[in-house]
Each structure stands twice: as C-alpha cells, then as structure tokens.
Design an enzyme around this catalytic site. Structure first.
Site, PDB file in Angstrom:
ATOM      1  N   GLY A 445     -31.282  39.193-117.683  1.00 47.46           N
ATOM      2  CA  GLY A 445     -32.602  39.571-117.539  1.00 47.46           C
ATOM      3  C   GLY A 445     -33.370  40.469-118.626  1.00 47.46           C
ATOM      4  CD  GLU A 497     -35.651  42.465-116.068  1.00 47.16           C
ATOM      5  OE1 GLU A 497     -35.403  43.392-116.075  1.00 47.16           O
ATOM      6  OE2 GLU A 497     -34.788  41.433-115.613  1.00 47.16           O
ATOM      7  NE  ARG A 528     -30.348  57.252-115.439  1.00 45.48           N
ATOM      8  CZ  ARG A 528     -31.290  56.695-115.592  1.00 45.48           C
ATOM      9  NH1 ARG A 528     -32.098  57.003-116.799  1.00 45.48           N
ATOM     10  NH2 ARG A 528     -31.750  55.930-114.977  1.00 45.48           N
ATOM     11  CB  CYS A 529     -33.730  63.217-112.925  1.00 47.60           C
ATOM     12  SG  CYS A 529     -32.952  64.987-113.237  1.00 47.60           S
ATOM     13  CD  GLU A 618     -25.646  52.002-105.143  1.00 49.65           C
ATOM     14  OE1 GLU A 618     -25.254  51.859-106.199  1.00 49.65           O
ATOM     15  OE2 GLU A 618     -26.747  52.615-104.994  1.00 49.65           O
ATOM     16  CB  CYS A 656     -23.437  45.372-112.984  1.00 48.53           C
ATOM     17  SG  CYS A 656     -25.194  46.268-112.686  1.00 48.53           S
ATOM     18  CG  HIS A 707     -22.250  49.792-120.362  1.00 48.02           C
ATOM     19  ND1 HIS A 707     -21.545  48.963-119.549  1.00 48.02           N
ATOM     20  CD2 HIS A 707     -23.330  50.195-119.562  1.00 48.02           C
ATOM     21  CE1 HIS A 707     -22.213  49.041-118.305  1.00 48.02           C
ATOM     22  NE2 HIS A 707     -23.274  49.687-118.314  1.00 48.02           N
ATOM     23  CB  CYS A 739     -25.398  44.737-117.214  1.00 49.47           C
ATOM     24  SG  CYS A 739     -26.519  45.292-116.255  1.00 49.47           S
TER      25      CYS A 739
HETATM   26  N1  GLN Z   1     -32.252  42.175-114.298  1.00 49.69           N
HETATM   27  C1  GLN Z   1     -31.871  43.408-114.669  1.00 49.69           C
HETATM   28  C2  GLN Z   1     -31.734  43.644-116.017  1.00 49.69           C
HETATM   29  O1  GLN Z   1     -31.402  42.875-116.691  1.00 49.69           O
HETATM   30  C3  GLN Z   1     -30.497  43.769-113.863  1.00 49.69           C
HETATM   31  C4  GLN Z   1     -30.097  45.256-113.781  1.00 49.69           C
HETATM   32  C5  GLN Z   1     -28.898  45.603-113.299  1.00 49.69           C
HETATM   33  O2  GLN Z   1     -28.122  44.787-112.962  1.00 49.69           O
HETATM   34  N2  GLN Z   1     -29.075  46.727-112.897  1.00 49.69           N
HETATM   35  O3  GLN Z   1     -32.056  44.566-116.657  1.00 49.69           O
HETATM   36 ZN    ZN Z   2     -26.221  44.563-114.008  1.00 48.90          ZN
END
Ligand code: GLN
Ligand code: ZN
Length: 767
Positions: A445, A497, A528-529, A618, A656, A707, A739
């Site tokens: 995304g 996005e 991180r907040c 979660e 994720c 990451h 991700c």
């Molecule tokens: N669509 C979101 C992105 O690509 C998904 C983010 C996520 O999985 N936390 O940033």
């Molecule tokens: Zn993700």
C-alpha cells in the site's frame, strides 16, 4: 484512612521531554549528565503532582529511559553476552548505554549488536523488551538505579511505594534465546532470580521503604499448573523480606487464579475492578483479615472521566468491611493514557469535560479515597458533582447517538456479511475481470513518505498551503508512484498512500464520532509515542474518504488499481474507545461506515480493494476462553465491511504479525480473496498453518523484509516462493513485500521491487 496511590505514572512528560532528551543523547547533542537530569526532573515533577493531588504514597520505580521490563532485566543482571557487559554485571552496575544497546542495538558508547526482541505488553499497545533467558542462567544485582530513585524521593520528602515487575511475570515474559533446548523450562531459573529479588527487597527495606508493589499481570492469563505452584513457592520465599508486598494483577480478572492470589503470603492485593468488576466481592469474601486490598477503580487504560459518585456507592461496602485496609488506586499504570488533559486547549469543551488523562486521574483517585472516608471537603464534593454532571450530559448527548446508525445496525442481516458466491467461483469471475498472470505482483500500500510529502502536510495543516495546492501535490506523488509501478511492471499497482499521515488517524479524521488531541501522546516503545484518536460517538461517514484518490490513480493506468482501507478492528484497536457500549457494537458501526466506502470504490471502477487488519491478532483477549467470542465479532465486522461487493471485485487483506497457527480458522473465515502477510523472516514456515488448515483462498507471503534497507536478491525471493509453492498451490500465490514501504526511500524501493518483479517472471517460466 483510605490510602490513595497509583500503579504507575507516564514518564514521557507532558511535552514528551523524555523523548527529546533521550533522542538528543543518542544523537550526541546532549550529554549523559543532562539526560540524567531530565529524568530526575521528570520524576520529581511526577511525584510532586502525585502529592499535590493528595495521594498518600508516591510511586517510585515506574520511571525508565526505555522500558521498565528492560530495567528489571538490567537490575537482575540478565544482560546477554553479546552486549559485552560481563564485567559490568559483575561490578554491579550495568551502564545506561548497555541498556540502550539491548533496546536498540546501539548507543553512544559500546559496540553495536543485535537488539533484543520487542513485543506488545499483554493486551496493551506498549512494547517491552523480551528478557533473554538460557538454561543455568545466573542472576545478580547489577544496577542501583532503583535505590537511587528511592533516595531521590525520600530526599524530596515523599512517602514512597516502590513498583516493580514481579519475578514470575518477568520470567513469563522472557524467552529462551540462542541454542536453547526446546524443552527449556524458564521456571528452572526461578530460585536464582528470587535470590536477587530478595536482595532488592532487603535493600529497599534498609532504605526505609514500607511498601513494594510487585506487578504480576501474568496472573490474569491462563497459567499452567507449574506456574501457579511457582507463585506459591516464590511468594513464600519473598515473605521474609523486610517490606510489605502489594501483589498487583492489572489488565483483567484473576479468574481461576483468584484463590491462588488471595492465599499468597503478601501484605496486600491490588485488583483491576475496571476490567473485572465482579471479582471485588469474591476477593472481599476471601481476603484474610490482616491483608490490604487496593482497588484499581480509576481506569488506567482509557481516557474517560470516572463516575466518582457511582464508585463511592459501589465501594461503600468494601470500605465498611475493610476499614483502613482499603486502598484506592488506578486499575493499572497510567503509562497507557496521555499525560495532561489541560494541555488540550483546542479540544471541544463539552467533550473535554468527559475526559480524564493521567494528571486528572490522580485527582480522581485521591478524591474517591476521601469520599469513601467521609472526609471529603467542599472541593471534593464539587469535583464529584462536576463529574456526575459531565457524565450525565455525556449520557444524554444527542450527538453520541445517531438514530440512523442504530437503525441501520439493527437491520443488518447475515447475508450482508456473506459474499454472494464461494471463493472458487469468485476466483473465476475475478480472473476474467482482472486478467492477472500466474504469481501476480503487488505491494502492501504505502510508498516512501518523503520529506516533501511530510513538509506539504505540515504546511497544509498549519494553514500555509491551500487545500488545492496540497491536493495537487498529492496527485503528483500518486502519478509518480503509478508511473514507477508501470515501469517496474507491477501487476496490481497501488496509489501509494501519500495523503495519509497514519492509517487510523486518516480515517478517524474523516468519520464522525472521532476526536483528536494535540498532545495526547502515549508511549508505544522507547522514545516512540502514538496519539490515538478518541472514538466518542456513533460512527458516521459524511462523505467518501478515499475514492477520489483511488479513482485518480486508476485513471493513470490500465492495470487494476488496488483501493486501500484500514479495517474496522484495527481502527478500533488503535483508538481510545467509548466505554458506554460494547466494543463489538462500536466496531460494527465502523464496519458499516467502511462498507459504504468499499461499495463507493467499487462503483468508481476500482476492481480490487485491500482492507488492512494488522491489529486483528493483538485484539485477542488475555484469556483463551474469551478468544472465540472476540474472533466471532471481529471476523463478522471484517465481513460486514467487505462482503457487499460483486463476485468479480477482489477483496484483499493484510496482516503483519508472526503467528497464525492458533487463529487460522478465523483468518479463513474472513473470506478475503487474497491475504498478504509478513513471512520473509520465517522462511515461509508461517505458511505451514495455512497448509495444515487447507486454507482455501489466495495468499501473498511477503518475500522481503521491509524493515531492512538491504535490497533482496532475485534468487533469494525465487527460493522463498518455491518454498511457498510446496505448501500452497501456485494458482493461489501472490508475490509482494512483507508490509508497506512508507519508511523506506525510493532508492531502496525501486531496485527491490525490480528484483521482485524479476523473481515473479522467473517463477512464471518455471511453473
Ligand atoms: N497499507 C498499509 C501500508 O502499506 C499497511 C500498514 C500495516 O500493515 N501496518 O502502509
Ligand atoms: Zn503490514
């Protein structure tokens, strides 16, 4: 007199002073002394606030530069060898930089090493550093930080209660690491650990500390028998300490651990009656006559103002039965709520009058204690009445309850949450509609959120950039992203996005029923907040939210543009949610609003729509017995969001996290046509759960770790997909990263995706 205290206080500071100082220290623009001074100032200010509010004890031990669980690891000398701290541990003082290296892999001094694993703390959004354990591990007292802080509080003239993660919860949160045998039992380390805890308690007693709160939230989870027995062993051992122990069980009910908890030889018990109101009576009935009961009545997990009059009434019996043995506190540490509501000068006044942040909750605790004692003064009574008035107004507020929402929810049928045809038939219709090759490529995304994008958003929010200019720039970003994907040959592109700051805030800002704070920061991990939205009223979508962006992106390409939404469960999970109706109801409202967005996207010609649910897992309750109930309604909400589309419209979802085994049936019940998941670091082993379950729909197992800045090799990705193909039929496999790519730069993203597309080409030739 009813004692008033809190389980813990936020350490970040009202203006995130700790974040600024710590990051400046990491960057080298602030020295150690100045960092320590900031920590001291924050502690002193927090204690002073607690006293000023009228609490009888200040809480010491809730401060940490990074994480309180990490601080216990350091204190008991559980410092992994790769941080080369052997002599430090032996010397009895682990350096702060060593703790920072454990947390983030590097620090201003010392050699970088792989950081410890970080994961969510119980069912909160706070992340702790997982203690690393191994057979035969030795512990020793290796930090005097806590004692120094006690000294500080004493010097400032405060009566002190120390709060510390309890030994069993610390072990429970720990994990074997390295070549640890599979049957490694963490409890074999308990005795050695207790030696150090005993020493800590001894030292605290020597400092004149009367009470030590040991946080044992493991007690609100399902514990194996051996662990329950270990509780007995541990607390019998610790009862010799020259301090009084307050055993705290935040985040839920004790359930089948209730008899265990009330029977442990401690001086007091702290229970969470916000989460488990029904346990109060059972505990009252069984508490031994010399024990203190601390009732956590003020919600440490949410931002709503407490109904003091109601609590006074509810706790009157407890006050009568316990007399001076009753304490009043927060349900859990206030770490999980923002610091000070007073800072919110732009929040709409009526809504503001319904809220209480950490600073305000101090007053609530102290006032409630005085009310129960009958020693409330005029100001206390006014505070109670003001709360009653505000909450009465909240109950009656028309804008919270929109009749059209209730009506629509009541009219929802099972059919609304069911796709018209089964997946196998939809897949055929979608293939006709989308004409995708084998191993289709896509991304999750987001594309890089460049400095220019962020600067534009800041200028727009500050009023320095007109909406037209801002949107024009976002369109340019989208056009650039689409052109890049075309050039790369991505089969199902995304718009990238650029217009989104955050995947929940972006939608919350466009939906009725959400409010936003300016300073409502809550620590997520380290420095991180996050600033969760406040979901206060019925959710309504006044207008389409994403359609114009997706439509514009689609207009630039023949390829099927994937629409992009955040799912209802994730919006719920990452907000402060209203407490005047079940979470399920709120989630269904969000689902209906998103359902309209899905249908609008479809009507606008978008042929595939991704509904992200990274928070689905979660949200699982702490007790397994409650899992099914949660999964039933959360899956139903996803389906309500997604199921209104035609057969040929392809619904994607994305998650994720790294555990599907125990919820695979629920994942399948989502009935998304395609699910993209994070897998690259697990060598596709995560797919075993899908294979074993005979998961019927399509899967995009992430082929590279977003990451990492490393560019993944073609062969590596091909090999991963070959492993995937051993588990899932190739007709149902997609090729995509783990991700979203928003934290990366284009310089990494473009070559990585080029390799990914090449990997898909190789795979197509082979299969
Ligand atoms: N669509 C979101 C992105 O690509 C998904 C983010 C996520 O999985 N936390 O940033
Ligand atoms: Zn993700």
């Amino acid at each position: 007199m009813t004692m008033a205290h809190i389980a813990g206080y936020p350490r970040i500071g009202a203006d995130r002073e700790l974040k600024r100082a710590t990051e400046a220290y990491w960057q080298g623009s602030l020295d150690r002394q100045a960092l320590e001074a900031t920590g001291r100032e924050l502690r002193l200010a927090n204690w002073a606030d607690q006293r000023a509010a009228g609490l009888d004890l200040v809480t010491v031990g809730d401060f940490a530069f990074y994480d309180q669980v990490l601080d216990v690891s350091v204190m008991v000398g559980a410092v992994p060898a790769r941080f080369a701290a052997e002599d430090e541990v032996a010397r009895g003082e682990v350096d702060l930089d060593t703790a920072f290296r454990m947390a983030r892999g590097r620090a201003p001094s010392g050699t970088p090493a792989a950081a410890c694993e970080m994961t969510k703390y119980f069912d909160t959004n706070y992340h702790y550093l997982v203690p690393e354990l191994h057979p035969g591990q030795r512990f020793r007292l290796a930090s005097a930080r806590l004692f120094d802080q006690v000294e500080e509080a004493h010097a400032a003239g405060h009566p002190v209660k120390v709060a510390l993660t309890g030994p069993l919860t610390w072990l429970w949160l720990g994990k074997g690491r390295g070549d640890v045998p599979e049957d490694f039992d963490r409890l074999t380390l308990l005795d050695g650990l207790l030696d150090v805890y005993a020493e800590i308690l001894q030292r605290l007693g020597g400092q004149g500390v009367d009470w030590v709160q040991l946080d044992e939230p493991a007690l609100v989870q399902d514990l194996p028998l051996a662990w329950r027995q270990a509780y007995e062993r541990a607390y019998h051992r610790l009862q010799a300490a020259p301090v009084k122990l307050l055993l705290a069980s935040p985040f839920g009910g004790l359930g089948e651990n209730l008899s265990l908890a009330v029977s442990l030889p401690v001086a007091g018990l702290h229970i969470d009656v916000v989460r488990a109101p029904d346990e109060l009576e059972a505990v009252l009935d069984r508490l031994l006559p010399h024990k203190v009961l601390s009732v956590g009545a003020i919600d440490g997990r949410n931002v709503w103002r407490a109904d003091l009059a109601l609590w006074r009434e509810r706790l009157a019996v407890a006050r009568m039965r316990l007399g001076e043995r009753l304490w009043i506190g927060t349900s859990c540490s206030l770490l999980h709520v923002p610091v000070d509501l007073e800072a919110e000068t732009t929040l709409e006044p009526e809504l503001k009058s319904w809220l209480a942040f950490a600073r305000q909750k101090l007053d609530e605790v102290a006032t409630l204690a005085r009310l129960l004692d009958g020693r409330a003064d005029a100001a206390d009574r006014e505070r109670m009445e003001a709360a009653s008035r505000a909450l009465q107004a909240r109950r009656e507020a028309k804008r919270l309850h929109r009749p059209e929402v209730a009506e629509r929810l009541a009219g929802v049928s099972d059919d609304d949450a069911r796709r018209r045809r089964p997946y196998a038939e939809r897949a055929v219709a979608q293939q006709r509609h989308l004409a995708l090759p084998l191993f289709p490529t896509t991304t999750i995304g987001s594309f890089p959120q460049t400095d220019e994008i962020r600067a534009a958003r800041r200028a727009f929010k500050a009023g320095d950039l007109s909406r037209e200019a801002y949107e024009a720039q976002m369109r340019e970003e989208i056009a650039g992203a689409v052109a890049r994907q075309e050039a790369l040959g991505i089969d199902m592109p995304v718009h990238g996005e650029p217009e989104r700051n955050d995947m929940v805030e972006y939608f919350g800002e466009q939906l009725d029923g959400f409010a936003f704070t300016r300073f409502g920061w809550v620590q997520s991990y380290g420095t991180r907040c996050v600033k969760p939205p406040i979901l206060f009223g019925d959710v309504v979508r006044p207008a389409a939210m994403t359609v114009r962006w997706s439509q514009y992106a689609q207009s630039l390409t023949e390829r099927p543009m994937k629409g992009m939404l955040t799912g209802p469960v994730t919006v719920l999970q990452w907000s402060f949610v209203r407490d005047d109706q079940p979470r399920e109801t709120t989630c269904r409202q969000i689902a209906l609003a998103l359902r309209d967005e899905v249908l609008d996207l479809e009507a606008a010609g978008i042929r595939a729509i991704q509904i992200d649910e990274p928070a689905l897992r979660e949200g699982l309750p702490l007790r397994q017995a409650e899992w099914q109930g949660y999964l039933d309604w959360s899956v139903a909400c996803f389906r309500l969001t997604s199921a209104g589309v035609r057969d040929e419209t392809q619904i994607h979802t994305h998650m994720c996290y790294a555990e599907f085994n125990d919820i695979i049936a629920a994942i399948a019940a989502l009935d998304a046509d395609v699910i993209t998941i994070e897998t690259s670091r697990s060598d596709m082993e995560l797919l075993d759960a899908f294979q074993d379950f005979a998961y019927p729909n399509a899967i995009g197992p992430g082929v590279y770790d977003i990451h990492s800045p490393n560019i993944p090799e073609v062969d590596w990705m091909v090999a991963l997909m070959e492993q995937a193909a051993e588990r899932i039929p190739v007709e149902r496999l997609w090729v995509n990263p783990d991700c979203g790519l928003k934290t990366r730069g284009w310089a990494e993203v473009e070559p990585a995706l080029a390799n990914m597309v090449e990997a898909a080409r190789v795979l197509r030739q082979r299969h």
